[in-house]
Design an enzyme around this catalytic site. Sequence first.
Site, PDB file in Angstrom:
ATOM      1  N   ASP A 254      40.303  40.585  41.635  1.00  0.00           N
ATOM      2  CA  ASP A 254      39.024  40.900  40.972  1.00  0.00           C
ATOM      3  C   ASP A 254      39.147  42.169  40.121  1.00  0.00           C
ATOM      4  O   ASP A 254      38.607  42.240  39.000  1.00  0.00           O
ATOM      5  CB  ASP A 254      37.915  41.094  42.008  1.00  0.00           C
ATOM      6  CG  ASP A 254      37.506  39.788  42.688  1.00  0.00           C
ATOM      7  OD1 ASP A 254      37.892  38.716  42.182  1.00  0.00           O
ATOM      8  OD2 ASP A 254      36.793  39.844  43.704  1.00  0.00           O
ATOM      9  N   GLU A 280      40.354  33.085  35.501  1.00  0.00           N
ATOM     10  CA  GLU A 280      41.062  34.218  34.871  1.00  0.00           C
ATOM     11  C   GLU A 280      41.152  34.059  33.366  1.00  0.00           C
ATOM     12  O   GLU A 280      41.948  34.725  32.714  1.00  0.00           O
ATOM     13  CB  GLU A 280      42.472  34.349  35.465  1.00  0.00           C
ATOM     14  CG  GLU A 280      43.445  33.249  35.107  1.00  0.00           C
ATOM     15  CD  GLU A 280      43.368  32.023  36.003  1.00  0.00           C
ATOM     16  OE1 GLU A 280      44.335  31.258  36.031  1.00  0.00           O
ATOM     17  OE2 GLU A 280      42.334  31.833  36.686  1.00  0.00           O
TER      18      GLU A 280
END
Length: 376
Positions: A254, A280
Amino acid sequence: MDESIYEKNRELQRKLDHLLKQARANEKKQELYETFGFEIIGASTPKQLRDLLLSQTVERFQLLDVVLCLVDYHKDTERLFFERDEEAQLSYENKLLILDTLKDAEIIHSLAGHPVLGVEALKNYRWMIANLKNRNQVKSAAFLPLLRGEQIIGALLLLSQDPHRYQVGIGTLFLQKISAMAAVAIENCLNQQRLKEISYQDVLTQAYNRRYFDLRFKDEIARCMRWDDDLICMFLDVDHFKKINDTHGHQTGDLVLRYMVGVIKEQVRSCDIVARYGGEEFVVALPSTTLQAAHEIAERLRQAVCSTALNFHDKQFTVSISIGIASLRSLLTAQQHDADFICNTLLDRADQALYAAKSGGRNQVAVYADADLVAH
């Protein structure tokens, strides 16, 4: 009847008629101000509020011009008030002034907390009209502070060619009502825009979300086509992101995604749209940008990421990204296509370019041009 009494009666009647006429005029003026004030309060978008304050005010109150200045306490006033509308910014660039709390601290301190009328207004706030083309025609002005509680959030300057239009002590109450309503409307409008932006943000990375990107992307394409500008769509993907999660944990993953957004924003302009498209993967729209310039931006971004050692939770490692680029101009042909087709095709081409970059070994930039994919 004595002639002198008759003349006195006629004089009294004239005075009474004048007072009645003045009372009716004031009543109409008050009605006009109140109606206009309610319209300002009811404005639901920055565009409506801009039009009312900077255009309709001039027409309805027979003014020469109006200048609005706003204090940018949250460093977002210009972006929110114009909604990234560059045409509006150009149209109002000398009529809407944004004051920086640090750079313009002295000017902000000079803004009076009460209306200033006539010659004094022109003398004290001449800087507000310095860039107006019609500034030499201004003979009278009314400075109206925009107050919320004890804080001044800006000011309105009403300008007239009539040297007697604004005089001390005359019509002050009407003007105070307008300024109070304008202050409330501006604060409400900006806060609504802030809430709207929050709903368009990706919670994890604070980039825009896919919903917002899809809305803006179509608008930017239409604008660039109208102005015969190019627009670049750029897809970015963190290489081997699953391995980062598996090796260092999802919390570190994250943090990598948040870091990515920060790096992207450093390399692009404030008018460019940076969004998290999923997982992503990120997408960036670069309006009014050539393919060559976009490639240089992408390469700088790629190098900035792969050359920086990351240190999260005492874990040091490096990451790389793959980037795919597609150009709006290379998509346009003599055949006309609808907006949805253009948006979807441009996104698809950028996605294909990204796939080529990853297939070619990752940590590189691939460009989709004339149906050929070129990796670097």
